[in-house]
Design a protein around this motif. Structure first.
Motif, PDB file in Angstrom:
ATOM      1  N   THR A   1       0.882  -1.123  -0.020  1.00  0.00           N
ATOM      2  CA  THR A   1      -0.006   0.230  -0.067  1.00  0.00           C
ATOM      3  C   THR A   1       0.939   1.281  -0.148  1.00  0.00           C
TER       4      THR A   1
ATOM      5  N   SER B   1       1.219   5.392   0.910  1.00  0.00           N
ATOM      6  CA  SER B   1       0.683   6.586   1.713  1.00  0.00           C
ATOM      7  C   SER B   1       1.514   7.793   1.593  1.00  0.00           C
TER       8      SER B   1
ATOM      9  N   HIS C   1       0.873  14.368   6.615  1.00  0.00           N
ATOM     10  CA  HIS C   1      -0.232  14.258   5.787  1.00  0.00           C
ATOM     11  C   HIS C   1      -0.522  15.129   4.557  1.00  0.00           C
TER      12      HIS C   1
ATOM     13  N   THR D   1      -6.274   3.466   2.515  1.00  0.00           N
ATOM     14  CA  THR D   1      -4.831   3.974   2.824  1.00  0.00           C
ATOM     15  C   THR D   1      -4.723   5.466   2.616  1.00  0.00           C
ATOM     16  N   TRP D   2      -4.775   5.499   1.218  1.00  0.00           N
ATOM     17  CA  TRP D   2      -4.301   6.922   0.625  1.00  0.00           C
ATOM     18  C   TRP D   2      -5.189   7.987   1.112  1.00  0.00           C
TER      19      TRP D   2
ATOM     20  N   THR E   1      -3.089   7.574   7.846  1.00  0.00           N
ATOM     21  CA  THR E   1      -2.260   7.479   6.597  1.00  0.00           C
ATOM     22  C   THR E   1      -3.061   8.344   5.437  1.00  0.00           C
ATOM     23  N   LYS E   2      -3.977   8.978   5.631  1.00  0.00           N
ATOM     24  CA  LYS E   2      -4.785   9.543   4.564  1.00  0.00           C
ATOM     25  C   LYS E   2      -3.825  11.040   4.064  1.00  0.00           C
ATOM     26  N   GLN E   3      -3.963  11.132   3.005  1.00  0.00           N
ATOM     27  CA  GLN E   3      -3.732  12.664   2.288  1.00  0.00           C
ATOM     28  C   GLN E   3      -4.541  13.608   2.789  1.00  0.00           C
TER      29      GLN E   3
END
Length: 407
Positions: free
Chosen positions: A77, A79, A93, A166-167, A173-175
């Protein structure tokens, strides 16, 4: 003599049969994925061809499955938290990158501020992992979601969901939904509007999410949360100083700004925003094209072939998205000669080797985006010669699984 009651009865039955058949046809016509950039009807057609053992489509699917299985097996994954650097905000982030064509100034002891060398990518660009990892999210999500669509094996949908969560969704972990620190220039700024070009392929994420809807690990709540993320990102694009700066771009950056606004607006049901940006895009074509179909802003670059094809692909992508708003841009013309078909026909003599590319091109010519353009053009302009040309110039790309299964 024919009994009138029998005739009436026959006509009634015949009418019912026709009505039922029309209903079945209507149901069939709407039984395809409601994706936005990818043509859902093409996906359904290719699924039918695979079921009928069409060799080209079956081979493409087998190749796609190999790639999808590899992604599931590796279970990798991505991130924004993976990068080693911390953005100026202090929050990892936040997405971060540097301008790829900017280099230390050799005349300055510390190299600051950086200077531009158009088309020459500074290898330190890759030291920050966000731009590379978001590309992998986009590519992997699409491969896996397509694998799910064609096979209905949940393992592909499950890992697509994990990548997206996840992203974009998981708190750890998110943007954050902005690009305040995209393509910063050391010694000059922390981020610029040009950084928004790095999210031009995020439309793949929206279409991938649509393809895995209502699977065990991607429910309605997950889908709505992703739409919320994209809506917030879209608002940032429309209202932030950096977003407004990119909106004013007059070259491919402006094209892909419009592409993203339209794609994200469609995905988040902000249809008024999509409609407004389609009108903006029409004016972009007017300002970017000459009457002969050439693109002067892209031809001025050191990688002119790359940018001419990239921008033209942006045109075709916007036209495909605009169809979702019942707008046809395929023959849109504001002034004489300024339309996307003329822009395509302008490069055709170079593809046929009838002309030699005389503009600056510091990199080997490639045809990745050109093949997609030609495939779309063959259908939209009902001209098989475009498709034949695609096979001639790059048969390997033409036969690649994504193009075979989505175009």
């Amino acid at each position: 003599m024919v009994n009138p009651k029998i005739v009436i009865s026959f006509l009634f039955i015949f009418s019912c049969v026709c009505s039922l058949q029309a209903q079945k046809n209507s149901e069939k016509d709407t039984n395809f994925p409601k994706t936005f950039a990818i043509d859902g009807q093409v996906l359904r057609k290719n699924l039918e061809l695979i079921t009928a053992n069409d060799p080209d489509k079956v081979n493409a699917l087998n190749s796609l499955i190999k790639r999808a299985d590899k992604l599931v097996l590796e279970a990798k994954t991505f991130s924004v938290m993976d990068k080693k650097q911390v953005p100026p905000s202090g929050d990892k982030h936040d997405y971060m990158s540097t301008g790829p064509y900017w280099w230390p100034d050799p005349s300055k002891p510390d190299g600051l501020p950086y200077i531009k060398k158009d088309g020459q990518r500074n290898p330190t660009y890759y030291d920050i992992s966000d731009s590379q990892e978001i590309d992998k999210v986009e590519d992997s999500a699409l491969i896996l979601a397509l694998a799910y669509y064609f096979t209905k094996e949940n393992k592909y949908a499950d890992f697509t969901a994990k990548l997206l969560k996840t992203w974009f969704l998981d708190a750890e972990t998110k943007q954050n939904p902005h690009l305040n620190f995209g393509q910063g220039i050391p010694g000059l700024n922390f981020g610029r509007g040009t950084g928004i070009i790095e999210t031009r392929d995020l439309f793949r994420v929206g279409d991938a999410a649509i393809l895995i809807q209502n699977t065990p690990n991607w429910n309605t709540k997950d889908h709505e949360e992703l739409k919320k993320w994209f809506s917030e990102y879209l608002t940032w694009m429309l209202e932030s100083p950096i977003g407004k700066d990119e909106a004013d771009s007059n070259n491919n950056h402006g094209t892909f700004y419009s592409e993203q606004v339209i794609a994200f607006a469609l995905f988040t049901n902000r249809l008024d925003v999509a409609a407004s940006e389609i009108e903006v895009f029409k004016n972009r074509m007017e300002s970017q094209l000459k009457p002969d179909g050439s693109q002067p802003f892209e031809l001025a670059r050191t990688k002119s072939w790359n940018y001419v094809n990239m921008n033209l692909y942006g045109y075709f992508l916007v036209a495909k998205l605009a169809e979702n708003s019942n707008v046809s841009l395929w023959n849109q013309q504001i002034s004489e000669g300024k339309n996307m078909k003329n822009a395509l026909d302008w490069i055709v003599p170079y593809l046929k080797n009838e002309k030699k590319w005389e503009y600056e091109q510091i990199q080997k010519i490639g045809y990745g985006e050109t093949i997609k353009i030609l495939k779309l053009a063959a259908k939209k302009y009902s001209n098989p010669e475009y498709e034949n040309l695609a096979k001639t110039i790059d048969i390997k790309t033409y036969n690649s699984e994504i193009i075979q299964l989505t175009y």
